[in-house]
Design an enzyme around this catalytic site. Sequence first.
Site, PDB file in Angstrom:
ATOM      1  N   LYS A 128     -32.353 -51.584 -82.428  1.00  0.00           N
ATOM      2  CA  LYS A 128     -33.484 -50.988 -81.691  1.00  0.00           C
ATOM      3  C   LYS A 128     -34.379 -52.064 -81.079  1.00  0.00           C
ATOM      4  O   LYS A 128     -34.360 -53.221 -81.516  1.00  0.00           O
ATOM      5  CB  LYS A 128     -34.327 -50.094 -82.606  1.00  0.00           C
ATOM      6  CG  LYS A 128     -34.963 -50.791 -83.834  1.00  0.00           C
ATOM      7  CD  LYS A 128     -36.232 -51.579 -83.574  1.00  0.00           C
ATOM      8  CE  LYS A 128     -36.774 -52.273 -84.808  1.00  0.00           C
ATOM      9  NZ  LYS A 128     -37.765 -53.319 -84.537  1.00  0.00           N
ATOM     10  N   PRO A 131     -28.124 -60.011 -83.498  1.00  0.00           N
ATOM     11  CA  PRO A 131     -28.713 -61.212 -84.083  1.00  0.00           C
ATOM     12  C   PRO A 131     -29.476 -60.912 -85.369  1.00  0.00           C
ATOM     13  O   PRO A 131     -30.036 -59.834 -85.544  1.00  0.00           O
ATOM     14  CB  PRO A 131     -29.635 -61.752 -82.991  1.00  0.00           C
ATOM     15  CG  PRO A 131     -29.709 -60.712 -81.941  1.00  0.00           C
ATOM     16  CD  PRO A 131     -28.541 -59.795 -82.113  1.00  0.00           C
ATOM     17  N   ALA A 157     -32.308 -61.412 -88.415  1.00  0.00           N
ATOM     18  CA  ALA A 157     -33.757 -61.682 -88.529  1.00  0.00           C
ATOM     19  C   ALA A 157     -34.382 -61.802 -87.144  1.00  0.00           C
ATOM     20  O   ALA A 157     -35.041 -62.780 -86.819  1.00  0.00           O
ATOM     21  CB  ALA A 157     -34.013 -62.952 -89.338  1.00  0.00           C
ATOM     22  N   GLY A 191     -35.907 -58.914 -85.273  1.00  0.00           N
ATOM     23  CA  GLY A 191     -36.814 -57.860 -84.794  1.00  0.00           C
ATOM     24  C   GLY A 191     -36.069 -56.712 -84.143  1.00  0.00           C
ATOM     25  O   GLY A 191     -36.648 -55.896 -83.428  1.00  0.00           O
ATOM     26  N   LEU A 192     -34.736 -56.630 -84.409  1.00  0.00           N
ATOM     27  CA  LEU A 192     -33.907 -55.591 -83.787  1.00  0.00           C
ATOM     28  C   LEU A 192     -33.348 -54.604 -84.816  1.00  0.00           C
ATOM     29  O   LEU A 192     -32.506 -53.774 -84.484  1.00  0.00           O
ATOM     30  CB  LEU A 192     -32.735 -56.241 -83.030  1.00  0.00           C
ATOM     31  CG  LEU A 192     -33.119 -57.223 -81.917  1.00  0.00           C
ATOM     32  CD1 LEU A 192     -31.868 -57.883 -81.335  1.00  0.00           C
ATOM     33  CD2 LEU A 192     -33.878 -56.490 -80.798  1.00  0.00           C
ATOM     34  N   ALA A 193     -33.794 -54.712 -86.058  1.00  0.00           N
ATOM     35  CA  ALA A 193     -33.361 -53.823 -87.144  1.00  0.00           C
ATOM     36  C   ALA A 193     -31.874 -53.942 -87.458  1.00  0.00           C
ATOM     37  O   ALA A 193     -31.252 -52.983 -87.915  1.00  0.00           O
ATOM     38  CB  ALA A 193     -33.730 -52.356 -86.856  1.00  0.00           C
ATOM     39  N   GLY A 194     -31.302 -55.121 -87.242  1.00  0.00           N
ATOM     40  CA  GLY A 194     -29.877 -55.324 -87.545  1.00  0.00           C
ATOM     41  C   GLY A 194     -29.576 -55.095 -89.025  1.00  0.00           C
ATOM     42  O   GLY A 194     -28.612 -54.409 -89.364  1.00  0.00           O
ATOM     43  N   GLY A 195     -30.392 -55.644 -89.903  1.00  0.00           N
ATOM     44  CA  GLY A 195     -30.192 -55.467 -91.345  1.00  0.00           C
ATOM     45  C   GLY A 195     -30.420 -54.019 -91.761  1.00  0.00           C
ATOM     46  O   GLY A 195     -29.674 -53.469 -92.570  1.00  0.00           O
ATOM     47  N   ASP A 248     -37.911 -49.284 -91.342  1.00  0.00           N
ATOM     48  CA  ASP A 248     -37.185 -49.040 -90.074  1.00  0.00           C
ATOM     49  C   ASP A 248     -35.960 -48.157 -90.261  1.00  0.00           C
ATOM     50  O   ASP A 248     -35.375 -47.700 -89.279  1.00  0.00           O
ATOM     51  CB  ASP A 248     -36.638 -50.373 -89.522  1.00  0.00           C
ATOM     52  CG  ASP A 248     -37.715 -51.249 -88.928  1.00  0.00           C
ATOM     53  OD1 ASP A 248     -38.845 -50.773 -88.763  1.00  0.00           O
ATOM     54  OD2 ASP A 248     -37.401 -52.413 -88.619  1.00  0.00           O
TER      55      ASP A 248
HETATM   56  O1  C5P Z   1     -40.188 -51.906 -95.027  1.00  0.00           O
HETATM   57  P1  C5P Z   1     -39.674 -53.265 -94.720  1.00  0.00           P
HETATM   58  O2  C5P Z   1     -38.720 -53.789 -95.756  1.00  0.00           O
HETATM   59  O3  C5P Z   1     -39.146 -53.429 -93.343  1.00  0.00           O
HETATM   60  O4  C5P Z   1     -40.963 -54.211 -94.785  1.00  0.00           O
HETATM   61  C1  C5P Z   1     -40.893 -55.615 -94.865  1.00  0.00           C
HETATM   62  C2  C5P Z   1     -42.298 -56.145 -95.126  1.00  0.00           C
HETATM   63  O5  C5P Z   1     -43.119 -55.965 -93.964  1.00  0.00           O
HETATM   64  C3  C5P Z   1     -43.045 -55.437 -96.248  1.00  0.00           C
HETATM   65  O6  C5P Z   1     -42.825 -56.062 -97.465  1.00  0.00           O
HETATM   66  C4  C5P Z   1     -44.489 -55.573 -95.819  1.00  0.00           C
HETATM   67  O7  C5P Z   1     -44.965 -56.847 -96.166  1.00  0.00           O
HETATM   68  C5  C5P Z   1     -44.416 -55.537 -94.314  1.00  0.00           C
HETATM   69  N1  C5P Z   1     -44.692 -54.203 -93.727  1.00  0.00           N
HETATM   70  C6  C5P Z   1     -45.992 -53.736 -93.639  1.00  0.00           C
HETATM   71  N2  C5P Z   1     -46.229 -52.527 -93.044  1.00  0.00           N
HETATM   72  C7  C5P Z   1     -45.232 -51.781 -92.540  1.00  0.00           C
HETATM   73  C8  C5P Z   1     -43.900 -52.234 -92.600  1.00  0.00           C
HETATM   74  C9  C5P Z   1     -43.659 -53.458 -93.212  1.00  0.00           C
HETATM   75  O8  C5P Z   1     -46.932 -54.404 -94.083  1.00  0.00           O
HETATM   76  N3  C5P Z   1     -45.520 -50.612 -91.957  1.00  0.00           N
END
Ligand code: C5P
Length: 321
Positions: free
Chosen positions: A11, A99, A101, A103-107, A141
């Site tokens: 995404k 790619p 890490a 910012g594209l939600a690959g993981g 995500d």
């Molecule tokens: O949910 P996800 O694993 O993608 O979040 C990674 C990190 O990003 C969280 O541990 C948190 O520090 C931060 N985060 C946040 N607010 C969100 C989504 C993520 O602070 N809405």
Amino acid sequence: MKVYRPVVPAKVNLYLEIIGDRPDGFHELATIFQSIDLHDRVTVRSAPSGIIRVRCDHPDVPEDATNLAYRAAALMAERFPAAFSKYGGVDLEIEKRVPVAAGLAGGSANGVAALAGVDLLWELGLTRADLCDLAAELGSDLPFCVLGGTALATGRGELLDPLPDVQGVWTVLGKYRSIGVSTPWAYKTYRDRFGADYARTAAELKARRQAAKSGEMVQAIARLSKGDRDALPVLAALMRNDFEKVVLPEYPAIATLRDTLAEAAPLGAMMSGSGPTVFALAPSHDEAEAIRDRAQSRLGDQDLDFWIAPFRCSGIGLDPA
Ligand code: C5P
């Protein structure tokens, strides 16, 4: 042996507003997710009883229990213990095309592919709503990766309002291979610098969520989905990503890439999620190629990769195995 290849697209965020703090330590967001036609090849097979195994061809992707796909399979084993013992273990093979890490939600997409693959392998017959609930337990995500298409997300990113499908728009994505941005760092730095502007009361939070839901970008998406191409420059002009305010000053190379892509693309460019991928919008595949070529000749960096991917209207699909 049964083999499944769930397709879960990556995404970009067309809009990302950080609204405030949450009691759980996360942030309240209003974001518009857009699926793009770029995905990893994930193969899901049975493994010997009781075993969950992840293999990935990318050196930066862990193969242990920290991998989201592993965590997804472990969550399924915990929720459906009878199926886990009846059908045996799970083998997940990930061939990375998105790619890492970035910012594209690959993981996150790999996590959802594991949920969907195990659902098929164990003949559970879960609905999209079931998968969304499980996905939300694994990360902010992931529910969008189940749904796909275009959607406005609030809460920590897991509360989804589907928006109408947008077709005939391409993205040109650029990413420096050696740069990764930590999402927790980006949120923390944003809070340190801009926390004073956060919504403080429930009424303020609700008003800012509502403003995004009825905002101009949602209207532009509705026009575009009906074939009104004049809405594309309107949408492009409304793109916003609050993370740019902390990531671009910290990473000058990403700022230069963003400026170069914005100059090369009449519709402009922006960073996706917490970065570091930058994307430009284009009205056709030919125009996307021209933008990529212009940016590449201006930057000409060995460390810089480009991809071209159209918007995609759906989430999970299935490749013939
Ligand atoms: O949910 P996800 O694993 O993608 O979040 C990674 C990190 O990003 C969280 O541990 C948190 O520090 C931060 N985060 C946040 N607010 C969100 C989504 C993520 O602070 N809405």
